[in-house]
Design a protein around this motif. Sequence first.
Motif, PDB file in Angstrom:
ATOM      1  N   ALA A   8      -1.766   4.937  -7.691  1.00  0.00           N
ATOM      2  CA  ALA A   8      -1.850   5.503  -6.020  1.00  0.00           C
ATOM      3  C   ALA A   8      -1.131   6.998  -6.248  1.00  0.00           C
ATOM      4  CB  ALA A   8      -1.190   4.609  -5.295  1.00  0.00           C
ATOM      5  N   LEU A  22       0.527   9.613  -3.130  1.00  0.00           N
ATOM      6  CA  LEU A  22       0.830  10.200  -1.796  1.00  0.00           C
ATOM      7  C   LEU A  22       1.795  11.301  -1.485  1.00  0.00           C
ATOM      8  CD1 LEU A  22       0.274   9.455   1.281  1.00  0.00           C
ATOM      9  CD2 LEU A  22       2.455   7.945   1.206  1.00  0.00           C
ATOM     10  N   THR A  53       3.574   0.065   2.805  1.00  0.00           N
ATOM     11  CA  THR A  53       3.082  -0.756   3.952  1.00  0.00           C
ATOM     12  C   THR A  53       2.378  -2.013   3.321  1.00  0.00           C
ATOM     13  OG1 THR A  53       0.936   0.611   4.178  1.00  0.00           O
ATOM     14  CG2 THR A  53       2.739   1.070   5.521  1.00  0.00           C
ATOM     15  N   GLY A  59       0.022   4.776   1.169  1.00  0.00           N
ATOM     16  CA  GLY A  59      -0.937   5.553   1.886  1.00  0.00           C
ATOM     17  C   GLY A  59      -2.001   4.530   2.271  1.00  0.00           C
ATOM     18  N   ASP A  60      -3.399   4.828   1.532  1.00  0.00           N
ATOM     19  CA  ASP A  60      -4.278   4.027   1.690  1.00  0.00           C
ATOM     20  C   ASP A  60      -4.755   3.294   0.709  1.00  0.00           C
ATOM     21  OD1 ASP A  60      -5.737   6.132   0.330  1.00  0.00           O
ATOM     22  OD2 ASP A  60      -7.390   6.439   1.746  1.00  0.00           O
ATOM     23  N   LYS A  61      -3.985   3.515  -0.388  1.00  0.00           N
ATOM     24  CA  LYS A  61      -4.193   2.603  -1.695  1.00  0.00           C
ATOM     25  C   LYS A  61      -3.503   1.559  -1.999  1.00  0.00           C
ATOM     26  CE  LYS A  61      -6.839   5.791  -3.680  1.00  0.00           C
ATOM     27  NZ  LYS A  61      -7.987   5.663  -4.235  1.00  0.00           N
ATOM     28  N   LYS A  62      -4.092   0.513  -2.197  1.00  0.00           N
ATOM     29  CA  LYS A  62      -3.534  -0.802  -2.318  1.00  0.00           C
ATOM     30  C   LYS A  62      -2.912  -0.886  -3.854  1.00  0.00           C
ATOM     31  CE  LYS A  62      -4.306  -5.983  -2.110  1.00  0.00           C
ATOM     32  NZ  LYS A  62      -5.262  -6.934  -2.094  1.00  0.00           N
ATOM     33  N   LYS A  92       0.640  -1.154   0.026  1.00  0.00           N
ATOM     34  CA  LYS A  92       0.103  -0.053  -0.077  1.00  0.00           C
ATOM     35  C   LYS A  92       0.917   1.438  -0.042  1.00  0.00           C
ATOM     36  CE  LYS A  92      -3.756  -0.125   2.769  1.00  0.00           C
ATOM     37  NZ  LYS A  92      -4.488  -0.307   4.077  1.00  0.00           N
TER      38      LYS A  92
END
Length: 181
Positions: free
Chosen positions: A137, A139, A180, A94-97, A92
């Motif tokens: 994604a 960030l 992450t 940020g919050d994007k897979k 990931k």
Amino acid sequence: MKKSTIITTIAFGVTMLLSSNVIAQKFPDLDKSPMDAAAYPNDYKDAAKIVKITYSRPQLKGRELNTLVPEGKVWRTGANEAPEITFYKDLKLGDKKIKAGTYTLFSLPEKDGITIIISKDLNAWGSYSYKEANDVARLKVPVTEAADSLEAFSMVFTKGDKGIILNLGWGKVRAAVPFTE
């Protein structure tokens, strides 16, 4: 004609043909922005990579960084071709897979940070063909100033608290991009 004469004549012809091809080849000079790669884990003996990026390393050569990488313009995050980043497992930003696969890394320098962009575009020279619609994604990360200056743009992965950090550096500018699981 004797068999040995025929074989010698054929061998001579093949040798001449091959040698003329070798002589005719023109190889380019070394690139002024050499290609490099960074991976995690960093140990070259560890084949179980999680991520790898291939990029070219532009040099400052007495130029100002903000003229080479102006604010508000999408940058290829290196030189020549935009870097290609391969994820060997889902991560990931940020919050994007980001699904395992190969993507292009772009960035957008801004006054108060840099936006990191993972794009599904591939084989992009520069950022001329960049299309926001192909972003996977994004960030925004802060930039910091280091005491030492890097002549060549550099990337390195390090272990983070919750995953992997892609560290970018050029001149005195540094940015840490967290991935992450």
